[in-house]
Design a protein around this motif. Structure first.
Motif, mmCIF file in Angstrom:
data_model
loop_
_atom_site.group_PDB
_atom_site.id
_atom_site.type_symbol
_atom_site.label_atom_id
_atom_site.label_comp_id
_atom_site.label_asym_id
_atom_site.label_seq_id
_atom_site.Cartn_x
_atom_site.Cartn_y
_atom_site.Cartn_z
ATOM 1 N N GLY A 1 4.834 5.913 -9.823
ATOM 2 C CA GLY A 1 4.636 5.379 -11.162
ATOM 3 C C GLY A 1 4.037 6.407 -12.101
ATOM 4 O O GLY A 1 3.890 7.585 -11.757
ATOM 5 N N LEU B 1 -0.256 0.108 -11.056
ATOM 6 C CA LEU B 1 1.135 -0.024 -11.486
ATOM 7 C C LEU B 1 2.118 0.320 -10.375
ATOM 8 O O LEU B 1 3.329 0.303 -10.584
ATOM 9 N N LEU B 2 1.604 0.632 -9.175
ATOM 10 C CA LEU B 2 2.479 0.789 -8.017
ATOM 11 C C LEU B 2 3.177 -0.523 -7.709
ATOM 12 O O LEU B 2 2.616 -1.601 -7.911
ATOM 13 N N THR B 3 4.383 -0.456 -7.170
ATOM 14 C CA THR B 3 5.007 -1.669 -6.666
ATOM 15 C C THR B 3 4.303 -2.099 -5.385
ATOM 16 O O THR B 3 3.622 -1.298 -4.717
ATOM 17 N N GLY C 1 6.204 8.940 -11.121
ATOM 18 C CA GLY C 1 7.179 8.136 -11.855
ATOM 19 C C GLY C 1 8.164 7.460 -10.927
ATOM 20 O O GLY C 1 7.786 6.817 -9.950
ATOM 21 N N ASP C 2 9.448 7.606 -11.230
ATOM 22 C CA ASP C 2 10.510 7.074 -10.378
ATOM 23 C C ASP C 2 11.164 8.248 -9.646
ATOM 24 O O ASP C 2 11.468 9.271 -10.262
ATOM 25 N N GLY D 1 9.888 3.421 -8.805
ATOM 26 C CA GLY D 1 8.593 3.341 -9.476
ATOM 27 C C GLY D 1 8.784 3.257 -10.974
ATOM 28 O O GLY D 1 9.886 3.481 -11.489
ATOM 29 N N ILE D 2 7.727 2.928 -11.675
ATOM 30 C CA ILE D 2 7.784 2.883 -13.138
ATOM 31 C C ILE D 2 7.820 4.309 -13.677
ATOM 32 O O ILE D 2 6.925 5.098 -13.397
ATOM 33 N N SER D 3 8.848 4.643 -14.431
ATOM 34 C CA SER D 3 8.943 5.985 -14.983
ATOM 35 C C SER D 3 7.932 6.182 -16.117
ATOM 36 O O SER D 3 7.526 5.222 -16.783
ATOM 37 N N GLY E 1 5.830 3.767 -19.029
ATOM 38 C CA GLY E 1 4.377 3.711 -19.090
ATOM 39 C C GLY E 1 3.859 4.118 -20.461
ATOM 40 O O GLY E 1 2.954 3.485 -21.014
ATOM 41 N N THR F 1 -1.016 5.915 -19.202
ATOM 42 C CA THR F 1 -1.535 4.790 -18.400
ATOM 43 C C THR F 1 -2.842 5.103 -17.688
ATOM 44 O O THR F 1 -3.361 4.234 -16.970
#
Length: 257
Positions: free
Chosen positions: A12, A18-20, A89-90, A116-118, A122, A200
């Protein structure tokens, strides 16, 4: 599927929460974690039982050769049950994931990707501005002007101009060249731009609301954190919002040009 396996896990944009759920579970179960340079200590702390191996690559700095990273992953998969390759990120965006996937598959090692969230998303969340907006932006371009050793250049500026909104990765330290390239490509100096450093990451995050013409001057104020440059008319309201927040004493971290 039995046999060796490597998990390419997205860390992420930086904030650990914010991790999955799947990413956090795998990190906690890992026997070994090979991680990018920009993965924060708060996320690495989740790997309580793992051997931690830094294999980071940062633009313009000494770093591990990709071929060496590939070999480390193959060797780790043959020795350990749960191998996590932790990427900022991703994994599938500007993370050299394909080179690692191809090397592992060629070695007979299975790969699983955990998105992951790029950083672009964020950063958009941090400044509270959609990258798309009805009547303003119907297209988004994610790109990088960075060129690796031995790679040929590419016409990133034309791609950026073609989109309503553009997000430039690995761009903070190239802001002067980026601004010049955009101006040559026909982007007005007044086009809204935003620089987000350490997206973030709470008090470490910094946001500079500016224009293409002022990018170089604003980027000179950046620290050592990773930075994105966001471009487009969707960001035109951020200047006004930053001024209002400052006037009301709301503690906004937005910086106006």
């Amino acid at each position: 599927m039995s046999g060796p396996r490597v998990y390419l896990v997205g860390a992420g944009p930086g904030a650990a929460d914010l991790l999955t759920v799947r990413a956090a579970r795998l990190i906690a179960q890992a026997d070994i974690v090979l991680h990018d340079a920009l993965v924060p200590a708060e996320i690495l702390a989740l790997a309580e039982r793992a051997r931690i191996v830094p294999v980071g690559k940062r633009s313009g700095r000494p770093s591990s050769a990709q071929s060496f990273i590939n070999k480390q992953l193959i060797d780790a998969a043959r020795r350990h049950t749960v191998v996590v390759r932790l990427k900022g990120g991703d994994p599938m965006l500007f993370g050299r994931a394909q080179e690692e996937i191809d090397a592992l598959v060629h070695a007979g090692i299975a790969v699983e990707i955990v998105p992951g969230i790029s950083a672009a998303f964020g950063a958009a969340a941090s400044v509270q501005q959609s990258l798309t907006q009805r009547g303003v932006s119907r297209s988004v371009m994610l790109l990088t002007p960075a060129v690796g050793k031995g790679e040929t250049g590419h016409d990133w500026a034309t791609a950026a101009v073609a989109a309503d909104t553009a997000v430039l990765y690995m761009a903070g330290r190239q802001a002067g060249a980026i601004a010049a390239g955009l101006l040559v490509a026909g982007v007005p100096a007044t086009r809204p731009a935003v620089i987000v450093e350490n997206a973030t990451l709470g008090t470490r995050e910094r946001v500079f609301v500016t224009t293409v013409g002022q990018l170089e001057a604003e980027a000179a104020r950046l620290g050592d954190g990773p930075a994105l440059i966001l471009l487009g008319d969707v960001f035109s309201s951020l200047q006004q919002r930053a001024d209002i927040a400052e006037h009301l004493g709301l503690g906004s971290h937005h910086r106006a040009a």
